[in-house]
Design a protein around this motif. Structure first.
Motif, PDB file in Angstrom:
ATOM      1  N   THR A 126     -20.747  -5.325 -26.719  1.00  0.00           N
ATOM      2  CA  THR A 126     -21.261  -4.455 -25.662  1.00  0.00           C
ATOM      3  C   THR A 126     -22.483  -5.078 -24.999  1.00  0.00           C
ATOM      4  O   THR A 126     -22.660  -4.988 -23.779  1.00  0.00           O
TER       5      THR A 126
ATOM      6  N   ASN B 236     -21.584  -7.821 -22.480  1.00  0.00           N
ATOM      7  CA  ASN B 236     -21.072  -7.258 -21.233  1.00  0.00           C
ATOM      8  C   ASN B 236     -22.206  -6.741 -20.354  1.00  0.00           C
ATOM      9  O   ASN B 236     -22.141  -6.836 -19.123  1.00  0.00           O
TER      10      ASN B 236
ATOM     11  N   HIS C 286     -30.917  -3.943 -25.584  1.00  0.00           N
ATOM     12  CA  HIS C 286     -29.633  -3.256 -25.742  1.00  0.00           C
ATOM     13  C   HIS C 286     -29.578  -2.513 -27.068  1.00  0.00           C
ATOM     14  O   HIS C 286     -28.830  -1.552 -27.209  1.00  0.00           O
TER      15      HIS C 286
ATOM     16  N   ASP D 285     -24.055  -1.306 -32.717  1.00  0.00           N
ATOM     17  CA  ASP D 285     -23.479  -0.012 -32.336  1.00  0.00           C
ATOM     18  C   ASP D 285     -22.649   0.527 -33.492  1.00  0.00           C
ATOM     19  O   ASP D 285     -21.766  -0.153 -34.011  1.00  0.00           O
TER      20      ASP D 285
ATOM     21  N   PHE E  87     -18.989   4.769 -23.954  1.00  0.00           N
ATOM     22  CA  PHE E  87     -18.553   3.520 -23.346  1.00  0.00           C
ATOM     23  C   PHE E  87     -17.039   3.527 -23.127  1.00  0.00           C
ATOM     24  O   PHE E  87     -16.263   3.798 -24.061  1.00  0.00           O
TER      25      PHE E  87
ATOM     26  N   GLU F 178     -15.218   1.046 -22.863  1.00  0.00           N
ATOM     27  CA  GLU F 178     -14.629  -0.022 -23.686  1.00  0.00           C
ATOM     28  C   GLU F 178     -14.137   0.465 -25.041  1.00  0.00           C
ATOM     29  O   GLU F 178     -13.308  -0.191 -25.675  1.00  0.00           O
ATOM     30  N   GLU F 179     -14.635   1.621 -25.482  1.00  0.00           N
ATOM     31  CA  GLU F 179     -14.179   2.154 -26.771  1.00  0.00           C
ATOM     32  C   GLU F 179     -12.664   2.341 -26.792  1.00  0.00           C
ATOM     33  O   GLU F 179     -12.034   2.215 -27.846  1.00  0.00           O
TER      34      GLU F 179
ATOM     35  N   THR G  31     -19.381   2.090 -18.294  1.00  0.00           N
ATOM     36  CA  THR G  31     -19.018   0.763 -18.798  1.00  0.00           C
ATOM     37  C   THR G  31     -20.267   0.046 -19.282  1.00  0.00           C
ATOM     38  O   THR G  31     -21.370   0.290 -18.787  1.00  0.00           O
ATOM     39  N   THR G  32     -20.085  -0.844 -20.223  1.00  0.00           N
ATOM     40  CA  THR G  32     -21.227  -1.608 -20.731  1.00  0.00           C
ATOM     41  C   THR G  32     -21.783  -2.534 -19.649  1.00  0.00           C
ATOM     42  O   THR G  32     -22.991  -2.763 -19.582  1.00  0.00           O
TER      43      THR G  32
END
Length: 309
Positions: A25, A28, A89, A94, A163, A165-166, A195-196
């Motif tokens: 993440t 990105n 970040h 995460d 997110f 992306e998950e 989004t990340t």
């Protein structure tokens, strides 16, 4: 806060230190910064090892890599030398379960940033930190926010929602590609999504317009959809029907995943509260809709995996 005349067109940022960006993440988010022409970047890593794909990608993108350990305060001094701004970040990976080291690392980073007299500290926090969520990893992000504030750092908190992306992960995407989207949230419950890469895009914007955003906390989402609407978006992206199936959150307790159970219950009963329409006005062109995300990531290509994002 009103922007100054110079901030209206964007101010020079100076060199930016990146913390916690060597994972998926975080890397990105770096793409988002670079896309917005924030390119004078230095990233911390425990070991500069270009055999690691994530570090090689950062290096090839022109990011300076420097060895520093968030568990070793003395190693941070060189990392902060010549730094004007920070994008953090995270000080832990995460996870639905908090890392016990996250707070101590945040304290070291805050101290190093204060000693370096940095002009702006942008932190990737979590939506809901201001609403007594009771979710350990969200509450821990709130503690980090307090540490940064107590250090009198000029901060902007970007409080990320779920997110997008998950849904690319191995436990979710394969079944969706086969036509079944299973999630433990009510079919008509709005889910706030980001989004990340957009985290990096927005971080770049707030750094360029720091006088507007120092002291601000922004719950960040680029889209808000119900699971049923998400299933429709998956259907369009794949060109074949995807049916939403609500599963019981109790499944996670049966699998001894209480942290996930608690998080899902929070999604079901409270959840994120980002004002997506207002955010799109504030950050025009920087926020990705879910449909755009599916198209940009080539969602329907079954040969691709989460590692290809």
């Amino acid at each position: 806060m009103n922007a100054s005349k110079s901030d209206a067109v964007g101010t020079a940022i100076g060199k930016v230190l990146l913390i916690g960006v060597t994972g998926r993440t975080g890397s990105n988010a770096v793409k988002g910064l670079l896309e917005q022409n924030v390119t004078d970047l230095r990233a911390v890593t425990r070991k500069v090892d270009l055999e690691r794909p994530s570090l090689l990608k950062l290096h090839n993108s022109g990011v300076e890599l420097i060895e520093a350990d968030l568990d070793d305060e003395s190693s941070l001094k060189a990392a902060f030398t010549g730094i004007s701004a920070v994008y953090c970040h995270g000080t832990a990976a995460d996870s639905a379960k908090p890392d016990s080291q996250e707070i101590a690392r945040a304290e070291r980073v805050a101290q190093a940033a204060r000693q370096a007299n940095i002009r702006h500290f942008v932190y990737n926090s979590a939506g809901g930190v201001d609403r007594n969520s009771g979710i350990p990893h969200i509450e821990q992000k709130h503690q980090v926010e307090q540490i940064l504030k107590q250090a009198n750092l000029p901060t902007t908190m970007l409080r990320a929602c779920l997110f997008m992306e998950e849904f690319w992960k191995q436990y979710t995407r394969p079944s969706i590609l086969k036509g079944s989207f299973s999630f433990a949230v009510q079919p008509d419950k709005p889910l706030h999504l980001i989004t990340t890469k957009d985290m990096g895009r927005v971080a770049a914007h707030v750094m360029k317009h720091r006088s507007q955003y120092v002291g601000q906390a922004i719950e960040l989402a680029g889209d808000v959809l119900t699971p049923k609407q998400m299933a429709e978006a998956f259907s369009r992206a794949q060109g074949s029907p995807v049916i939403y199936k609500e599963i019981s959150p109790w499944v996670f307790l049966l699998l001894f995943r209480k942290s996930l159970f608690d998080l899902i219950q929070w999604y079901r009963k409270q959840g994120y509260q980002a004002d997506v329409l207002r955010l799109r006005e504030a950050f025009p062109g920087l926020l990705t809709t879910f449909a755009q995300f599916l198209e940009e990531t080539d969602w329907a290509n079954s040969q691709l995996t989460y590692q290809d994002l």
